[in-house]
Design a protein around this motif. Structure first.
Motif, PDB file in Angstrom:
ATOM      1  N   LEU A 191       0.826  -1.207   0.000  1.00  0.00           N
ATOM      2  CA  LEU A 191       0.000   0.000   0.000  1.00  0.00           C
ATOM      3  C   LEU A 191       0.863   1.261   0.000  1.00  0.00           C
ATOM      4  CD1 LEU A 191      -2.902  -0.997   2.442  1.00  0.00           C
ATOM      5  CD2 LEU A 191      -2.943  -0.884  -0.054  1.00  0.00           C
ATOM      6  N   LEU A 192       1.985   1.208   0.689  1.00  0.00           N
ATOM      7  CA  LEU A 192       2.868   2.382   0.695  1.00  0.00           C
ATOM      8  C   LEU A 192       3.477   2.605  -0.684  1.00  0.00           C
ATOM      9  CD1 LEU A 192       4.530   2.272   4.216  1.00  0.00           C
ATOM     10  CD2 LEU A 192       2.882   3.900   3.345  1.00  0.00           C
ATOM     11  N   GLN A 207       0.832  10.630  -3.369  1.00  0.00           N
ATOM     12  CA  GLN A 207       1.335  11.753  -2.578  1.00  0.00           C
ATOM     13  C   GLN A 207       2.032  12.778  -3.471  1.00  0.00           C
ATOM     14  OE1 GLN A 207       3.297   8.968   0.312  1.00  0.00           O
ATOM     15  NE2 GLN A 207       2.582  10.397   1.845  1.00  0.00           N
ATOM     16  N   LYS A 208       2.793  12.291  -4.418  1.00  0.00           N
ATOM     17  CA  LYS A 208       3.533  13.217  -5.314  1.00  0.00           C
ATOM     18  C   LYS A 208       2.562  14.026  -6.158  1.00  0.00           C
ATOM     19  CE  LYS A 208       7.927  10.841  -5.609  1.00  0.00           C
ATOM     20  NZ  LYS A 208       8.700   9.782  -6.212  1.00  0.00           N
ATOM     21  N   MET A 242      -5.027  15.879   1.941  1.00  0.00           N
ATOM     22  CA  MET A 242      -3.650  15.500   1.604  1.00  0.00           C
ATOM     23  C   MET A 242      -2.852  15.223   2.886  1.00  0.00           C
ATOM     24  SD  MET A 242      -1.166  17.710  -0.905  1.00  0.00           S
ATOM     25  CE  MET A 242      -0.687  18.948   0.284  1.00  0.00           C
ATOM     26  N   SER A 243      -3.044  16.091   3.874  1.00  0.00           N
ATOM     27  CA  SER A 243      -2.343  15.957   5.150  1.00  0.00           C
ATOM     28  C   SER A 243      -2.784  14.681   5.875  1.00  0.00           C
ATOM     29  CB  SER A 243      -2.632  17.215   5.968  1.00  0.00           C
ATOM     30  OG  SER A 243      -2.191  17.070   7.271  1.00  0.00           O
ATOM     31  N   ASP A 244      -4.078  14.394   5.846  1.00  0.00           N
ATOM     32  CA  ASP A 244      -4.603  13.169   6.463  1.00  0.00           C
ATOM     33  C   ASP A 244      -4.014  11.942   5.785  1.00  0.00           C
ATOM     34  OD1 ASP A 244      -8.058  14.025   7.392  1.00  0.00           O
ATOM     35  OD2 ASP A 244      -6.150  14.175   8.475  1.00  0.00           O
ATOM     36  N   PHE A 245      -3.900  12.015   4.470  1.00  0.00           N
ATOM     37  CA  PHE A 245      -3.356  10.876   3.727  1.00  0.00           C
ATOM     38  C   PHE A 245      -1.878  10.682   4.057  1.00  0.00           C
ATOM     39  CE2 PHE A 245      -3.505   7.616   0.690  1.00  0.00           C
ATOM     40  CZ  PHE A 245      -2.400   7.685  -0.127  1.00  0.00           C
ATOM     41  N   ASP A 246      -1.133  11.792   4.131  1.00  0.00           N
ATOM     42  CA  ASP A 246       0.285  11.713   4.509  1.00  0.00           C
ATOM     43  C   ASP A 246       0.437  11.112   5.908  1.00  0.00           C
ATOM     44  OD1 ASP A 246       1.377  14.840   2.925  1.00  0.00           O
ATOM     45  OD2 ASP A 246       1.168  12.801   2.133  1.00  0.00           O
TER      46      ASP A 246
END
Lengths: 146, 146
Positions: free
Chosen positions: A72-73, A80-81, A110-114
């Motif tokens: 998944l990472l 993310q990019k 985006m922050s939550d996903f990071d």
């Protein structure tokens, strides 16, 4: 093993494609209001899909194995990019003025996903393979049963 | 449920509230409001859980910062331990995501240290039992769980 891994991977693909679509948008259209509406709509879509993906993974977070987390990472990195590209384009865009709320919601997604990716690396990979931490977990368990 | 705090939690809480201009003054209210709004099964089952081991879970609860009108993604993170076989919850650490004391994420070793501290303080009877109905007022400063 995470029982929802197939669903999670489908969701990852969806988010990646939507992020790529928004990133490929020209932000230089002539009709200002039309352009803002189009971008707002696209942004809302990718924001909602990202939030849904984060919730789906969080729902099954503690079931995800080391190997699943690594997979998944790997899927997360291009997302993310792309999301970062979109965010930078938004900040630099002349349409930014009409998009503050949508941009902020997008930034939060985006922050939550990071943060999700960081937590997955920490708990599902690094600490899952850390003997000292596993010993600490056993000590907590022993404390509970004294 | 019964709520306890460790010395790290109390230190980080003090650090957030001692300079009002930094914008973290609502932290106690935000913690209590969040925990009071959750039924015991939600405190255990929340989607913010990050680790499950035998009879307990570790949770990284996302909280708003109401004083600064920041929503959950941009607010605070409350790390807590919750037992699945008793009514005990121990608050391990609180930190903001933004502002002068903002932290992106804790390092891996910090989670290990927080759990070991909880075990030590529980065994030494130096946990503090607190009242979430009364702004985390201390009920007992020589407490242990179980």
């Amino acid at each position: 093993m995470c029982t929802c891994i197939a669903e999670i991977k489908t969701s990852y693909t969806k988010v990646r494609k939507q992020a790529e679509e928004v990133a490929s948008q020209s932000f230089d259209m002539d009709d200002f209001l039309d352009a803002i509406n189009v971008v707002k709509k696209e942004l809302a879509r990718v924001t909602d899909e990202t939030n849904a993906l984060v919730e789906l993974v969080r729902d099954h977070f503690t079931e995800i194995t080391v190997d699943e987390a690594k997979e998944l990472l790997d899927l997360s990195e291009p997302i993310q990019k792309k999301m970062q590209v979109v965010y930078l384009k938004l900040l630099a865009s002349p349409f930014n003025v009409g998009l503050e709320t949508a941009t902020d919601h997008y930034r939060q997604a985006m922050s939550d996903f990071d943060e999700l990716c960081h937590d997955m690396k920490t708990f599902n990979i690094d600490l899952a393979q850390n003997d000292h931490f596993q010993q600490t977990l056993k000590k907590v368990s022993e404390m509970m049963h004294r | 449920m019964k709520f306890y705090t460790t010395s790290t939690f109390r230190q980080t809480l003090t650090s957030l509230t001692k300079k009002p201009k930094e914008g973290y003054n609502s932290v106690v209210k935000d913690i209590c409001k969040a925990l009071l709004s959750m039924e015991p099964n939600i405190i255990r089952e929340t989607n913010d859980r990050i680790k499950q081991f035998e009879d307990f879970r570790i949770v990284k609860l996302r909280l708003p910062n109401s004083g600064q009108h920041l929503s959950r993604p941009d607010g605070f993170r409350l790390i807590y331990y919750v037992s699945l076989i008793s009514d005990d919850v121990t608050l391990l650490r609180i930190y903001p995501k933004r502002g002068p004391q903002g932290i992106v994420d804790l390092v891996d070793e910090e989670y290990d240290r927080l759990l070991l501290e909880m075990v030590t303080e529980n065994n030494n009877k130096t946990l503090h039992q607190v009242d979430i109905n009364n702004s985390l007022a201390e009920l007992d400063t020589q407490a242990n769980m179980f």
